[in-house]
Design an enzyme around this catalytic site. Sequence first.
Site, PDB file in Angstrom:
ATOM      1  N   ARG A 106      -4.932  -2.495   1.872  1.00 32.68           N
ATOM      2  CA  ARG A 106      -4.050  -3.039   2.927  1.00 32.68           C
ATOM      3  C   ARG A 106      -4.827  -4.131   3.635  1.00 32.68           C
ATOM      4  NH1 ARG A 106      -0.515   0.118   7.436  1.00 32.68           N
ATOM      5  NH2 ARG A 106       0.724   0.334   5.536  1.00 32.68           N
ATOM      6  N   HIS A 133       5.289  -5.370   1.159  1.00 33.94           N
ATOM      7  CA  HIS A 133       4.972  -3.945   1.323  1.00 33.94           C
ATOM      8  C   HIS A 133       5.705  -3.155   0.228  1.00 33.94           C
ATOM      9  CE1 HIS A 133       3.525  -0.341   2.983  1.00 33.94           C
ATOM     10  NE2 HIS A 133       4.229  -0.248   4.095  1.00 33.94           N
ATOM     11  N   GLN A 136       6.300   0.789   0.124  1.00 33.25           N
ATOM     12  CA  GLN A 136       7.314   1.288   1.048  1.00 33.25           C
ATOM     13  C   GLN A 136       8.692   1.340   0.385  1.00 33.25           C
ATOM     14  OE1 GLN A 136       6.861   2.318   4.386  1.00 33.25           O
ATOM     15  NE2 GLN A 136       8.909   3.120   3.983  1.00 33.25           N
ATOM     16  N   ASP A 218      13.066  -2.638  10.959  1.00 29.43           N
ATOM     17  CA  ASP A 218      11.611  -2.530  11.118  1.00 29.43           C
ATOM     18  C   ASP A 218      11.259  -3.148  12.467  1.00 29.43           C
ATOM     19  OD1 ASP A 218       8.881  -2.210  10.653  1.00 29.43           O
ATOM     20  OD2 ASP A 218       8.715  -3.833   9.182  1.00 29.43           O
ATOM     21  N   CYS A 258      10.638   2.092   8.138  1.00 29.47           N
ATOM     22  CA  CYS A 258       9.369   2.438   7.478  1.00 29.47           C
ATOM     23  C   CYS A 258       8.410   3.161   8.418  1.00 29.47           C
ATOM     24  CB  CYS A 258       8.721   1.191   6.916  1.00 29.47           C
ATOM     25  SG  CYS A 258       8.308  -0.057   8.159  1.00 29.47           S
ATOM     26  N   ARG A 286       6.778   8.650   0.631  1.00 28.57           N
ATOM     27  CA  ARG A 286       5.632   7.790   0.307  1.00 28.57           C
ATOM     28  C   ARG A 286       4.667   8.562  -0.595  1.00 28.57           C
ATOM     29  NH1 ARG A 286       4.378   3.636   3.743  1.00 28.57           N
ATOM     30  NH2 ARG A 286       2.968   3.112   2.057  1.00 28.57           N
TER      31      ARG A 286
HETATM   32  N1   CP Z   1       5.214   2.639   6.810  1.00 27.26           N
HETATM   33  C1   CP Z   1       3.879   2.489   6.789  1.00 27.26           C
HETATM   34  O1   CP Z   1       3.334   1.783   5.950  1.00 27.26           O
HETATM   35  O2   CP Z   1       3.218   3.188   7.757  1.00 27.26           O
HETATM   36  P1   CP Z   1       1.659   3.105   8.097  1.00 27.26           P
HETATM   37  O3   CP Z   1       1.425   1.753   8.735  1.00 27.26           O
HETATM   38  O4   CP Z   1       1.426   4.242   9.043  1.00 27.26           O
HETATM   39  O5   CP Z   1       0.883   3.242   6.836  1.00 27.26           O
HETATM   40  N1  NVA Z   2       6.262  -4.838   9.248  1.00 26.08           N
HETATM   41  C1  NVA Z   2       5.350  -3.819   9.684  1.00 26.08           C
HETATM   42  C2  NVA Z   2       5.340  -2.669   8.736  1.00 26.08           C
HETATM   43  C3  NVA Z   2       4.418  -1.528   9.127  1.00 26.08           C
HETATM   44  C4  NVA Z   2       4.389  -0.431   8.119  1.00 26.08           C
HETATM   45  C5  NVA Z   2       3.959  -4.411   9.826  1.00 26.08           C
HETATM   46  O1  NVA Z   2       3.545  -5.178   8.949  1.00 26.08           O
HETATM   47  O2  NVA Z   2       3.285  -4.125  10.821  1.00 26.08           O
END
Ligand code: CP
Ligand code: NVA
Length: 299
Positions: A106, A133, A136, A218, A258, A286
């Site tokens: 990430r 992502h 997700q 989101d 998410c 997930r």
């Molecule tokens: N939805 C998601 O990716 O959550 P986290 O940021 O907690 O991993």
């Molecule tokens: N769009 C959000 C998703 C978090 C899982 C972010 O990137 O922070």
Amino acid sequence: MKTAKRDFLRLIDLEAGEILTVLDHAKAMKNQRASGARRHPLEGRSVALIFEKPSTRTRVSFEVGVYELGGHPVVLSSRDMQLGRGESIEDTARTLSGYVHAIVIRTFGHDRVEALARAARVPVINALTDEHHPCQILADLLTVRESHGRIEGLRYAWVGDGNNVARSWVEAAARLGFELTLASPEGYELPPSELPSNARTVRDPREAVEGADVVITDVWASMGQEDEAERRRKAFAGYLVDPALMAHASRNAVVLHCLPAHRGEEINAVYLDGPASVVWSEAENRLHTQKALLEHLMR
Ligand code: CP
Ligand code: NVA
């Protein structure tokens, strides 16, 4: 003959048939897990999980998922690695490829994941970048299958920011052919050039949600956009998913988020805490979809 390693950097890295195979396998593993059955296809193999941004769901579901598959997860915060002191992503990739059998990362720019994947000799999985992502969406699609029994032939609406999760939904629409309407305020929409013919952007969230079976939202400010939060709150006023907006959706519509969520900002609490909420299954999924993905890529 040695076959090329498989990465999962964006949703379109899987063919439509592969997405459906991963979902079938995820559902089967979810049922097996509930019955106490165990399989260890990753026995003797290790997976590095690198986080350059915070995470709750992705981190824990990958760590537990690798463990449950019989493998060893190595969770790394970039702060604790030489990566955090300026060692290049390529040198990190080359080094880790000598120790582990897959790398999950990430990070911020999508170019970092691409550079890591090019330099790594093992499969690389994108656990979220500023642009995508994909993991997700695998969980989201399984959740839709569980609520509606199918993915195809449903109408999908995205309400809010044209962000990383939205872009991965657009790629899901491109692969699977379902109708996706996105409602975003001016200046926050995905570039029209990225949309396949079965996806479109509108301004009015009611227009997007009209007759929709699946409504997805989101946060308005993603990780790394904290400085813009106030400006975004103003721009996104009117993009709250609440019962008034959902009155336009189909009667059995579900709301996906998410997480993490801001109750009362982009989503009304009822879609998180109410009896019809699917958001907690979405979060649980997930685990199951990523286990299936790891097996698919590490075969
Ligand atoms: N939805 C998601 O990716 O959550 P986290 O940021 O907690 O991993
Ligand atoms: N769009 C959000 C998703 C978090 C899982 C972010 O990137 O922070």
